[in-house]
Design an enzyme around this catalytic site. Structure first.
Site, PDB file in Angstrom:
ATOM      1  N   GLU A 325       0.820  -1.228   0.000  1.00 17.84           N
ATOM      2  CA  GLU A 325       0.000   0.000   0.000  1.00 17.84           C
ATOM      3  C   GLU A 325       0.848   1.270   0.000  1.00 17.84           C
ATOM      4  OE1 GLU A 325      -2.678  -0.632   3.275  1.00 17.84           O
ATOM      5  OE2 GLU A 325      -3.716  -2.275   2.265  1.00 17.84           O
ATOM      6  N   GLU A 430      -6.933  -9.682  -2.718  1.00 18.53           N
ATOM      7  CA  GLU A 430      -7.638  -9.708  -1.429  1.00 18.53           C
ATOM      8  C   GLU A 430      -9.138  -9.465  -1.650  1.00 18.53           C
ATOM      9  OE1 GLU A 430      -5.873  -7.059   1.439  1.00 18.53           O
ATOM     10  OE2 GLU A 430      -3.821  -7.539   0.821  1.00 18.53           O
TER      11      GLU A 430
END
Length: 549
Positions: A325, A430
């Site tokens: 991220e 995810e």
């Protein structure tokens, strides 16, 4: 000869009807265009689909050679939208000065303002935006653009192409037939002679398109969890157990016992693991002792962590999520310098050269209103990492977390088109959908869109079971009985692994068919055989196999 009025009308209708059948053209299915130019170019390309439902009359691309300003709020492009249609939007955009974000807005007939896509645009060249929206109502719609810059927005080659839901699904099926299946030939011989009229049954057991799930440490202590999980998934990600805060919560006290046991369980069941993650760029997920380190101390701690986790699992994972991220967050960049991500990728590759090294980010395909991880920004960050000295030849991957609320499927596809144009593997890493009355429907749509896109090379769901509740999406209850979402996943697994049962070899002892890539258990029965013959055949990369009885 006299013809009554009734007969005359009937003959006329027949003639007109026959003429209509002869002269009318059958409806032509419009193929979807998955292409995307990801460069900022001097002149815009021609509009996709010839502009689709946007004509020069509704929006002239230029006037007397002069580039026109883009439609903006208050000066929109009007379009006629159909009910239950996905609309693919594309446009070449630039700013009159500087750099800024440009968003495309589609107002649907029911009055909803949908952000159909967003890009980073510049003043000196044109950038392609791909996205779209879904119309659930019939009527007039609007298209316009807006920016966080005060510069004028310029637009060229705007295109809006509509597809019915059936057509959209047909595009997916075309991709599945081309990318996920292959024509195979299995030959059965007995005593060196072809065995005709032998009954074959195929059962998928491994390989093929990677479709997995996250798992938690509870799997080590609950046999029912282990049985439920391993019966379905051959790819997995440890949800938290490999992360730095799980292995060294206190400085200098490392503990890999849980992760090691989960790895052993995966190996026991031939489950392939993704390495998640080496570092997480989010300040809020750093241990207190890490947050307090000064620059050189942090650099030393990073080096120890790299050597510890990457060396330990080298050769045992197929991917590394390296700096998780790093579009939304920048803990390591702020502490160690703007090239921190590039340097860390380089060091991971030195310690473990085989896995694909992934960026892993959320909201890139889920939410165009979140400007931090837009596809154009994702590509720019990836190129920055690739440009770090020594990184040119490394194997990179695009990880898209895919945490959805209400998915904008046309935007998802357009964003995947853009990201796939980079030319590296794209994985949905995810996948989950927030709980709600349409969770099952939305989850299935997201999964089908991923599986049906030619750029996507694997999907991992973020539906790990927890006794106290899942992160967002549970597939089972606490007794490992499927919930509705779990039933939907099982349906997809069955559909995407389905193989012929009780088919027969031809006169030459051969069986040919289109089947999904994978490794299969083949059972052969024949009146000449005292008992069935069972053999494993690898049809993942190969297209033929021979079974000897």
């Amino acid at each position: 000869m006299k013809i009554s009025t009734g007969k005359f009308i009937l003959i006329l209708l027949i003639v007109l009807f026959e003429g209509f059948l002869v002269t009318s053209k059958p409806s032509v299915k419009v193929p979807y265009d998955y292409s995307a130019n990801i460069e900022c170019i001097k002149e815009p390309e021609k509009p996709l689909y010839g502009g689709g439902i946007i004509s020069d009359a509704s929006y002239p691309s230029s006037a007397g050679g002069e580039k026109l300003p883009a439609p903006i709020k208050g000066h929109v492009v009007k379009v006629d939208l159909k009910k239950d249609h996905h609309y693919a939007l594309s446009a070449w955009l630039k700013l009159s000065k500087g750099t800024g974000d440009i968003s495309a807005i589609i107002v649907t007939p029911d009055g909803k303002f949908v952000t159909a896509g967003a890009i980073v645009a510049q003043s000196g060249c044109w950038t392609l935006l791909k996205g779209g929206a879904t119309s659930y109502a019939e009527g007039k719609g609007d298209i316009f653009f807006e920016s966080n810059s005060t510069a004028q927005i310029m637009a060229e080659s705007i295109a809006l192409q509509g597809f019915s839901f059936e057509e959209w699904n047909a595009h997916r099926e075309e991709v599945i037939a081309k990318e996920r299946k292959k024509k195979v030939k299995i030959t059965v011989e007995s005593g060196g002679v072809p065995l005709p009229d032998a009954e074959l049954s195929l059962e998928w057991v491994a390989k093929g398109f990677p479709l997995g799930n996250a798992m938690t440490k509870e799997i080590l202590d609950i046999p029912a969890y282990e049985e439920w999980f391993t019966r379905r998934f051959k790819w997995a990600t440890m949800e938290n157990e490999m992360k730095w805060y799980s292995t060294e919560y206190q400085e200098g006290h490392e503990g890999y016992e849980v992760a090691d046991k989960m790895l052993a369980l995966a190996e026991r069941h031939n489950i392939t693991l993704r390495g998640h993650n080496v570092f997480w760029d989010d300040q809020s997920h750093q241990m207190d002792w890490v947050s307090k380190l000064v620059k050189e101390q942090l650099r030393e701690a990073v080096a120890r962590r790299l050597k510890s986790v990457v060396t330990r699992y080298a050769g045992k994972v197929i991917h590394w999520d390296v700096v998780n991220e790093n579009l939304h967050f920048r803990f390591f960049e702020d502490k160690l310098g703007k090239e921190a991500s590039g340097e860390i990728y380089n060091e991971v590759a030195k310690l473990d050269s085989k896995p694909i090294l992934f960026m892993n980010e959320f909201n890139t395909i889920e939410q165009p209103c979140d400007k931090a991880p837009l596809p154009t920004k994702y590509i720019a960050k990836l190129r920055e990492i690739q440009a770090y000295p020594g990184n040119k030849g490394l194997k990179f991957g695009i990880g898209l977390e895919s945490h959805f609320d209400k998915p904008n499927i046309p935007y998802m596809r357009g964003s995947l088109d853009t990201l796939a144009a980079v030319g590296v593997p794209v994985w949905l890493t995810e996948v989950d959908v927030t709980k709600g009355p349409r969770q099952v429907e939305f989850m299935e749509e997201v999964m089908r869109e991923g599986f049906g896109h030619p750029g996507v090379k694997g999907i991992v769901m973020w539906a790990a079971w927890h006794a106290k509740g899942c992160y967002v999406m549970c597939l089972t209850d606490n007794n490992f009985k499927n919930l509705p979402v779990g039933d939907a996943v099982d349906k997809l697994l069955y559909e995407w692994r389905k193989a012929p049962e009780k088919t027969k070899t031809d006169a030459k002892g051969a069986f040919e068919d289109e089947i999904f890539h994978g490794e299969y258990k083949v059972t052969v029965k024949h009146k000449s055989l005292p008992e069935p013959i069972v053999q494993m055949v690898d049809l993942d990369y190969k297209s033929s196999a021979k079974i000897t009885c």
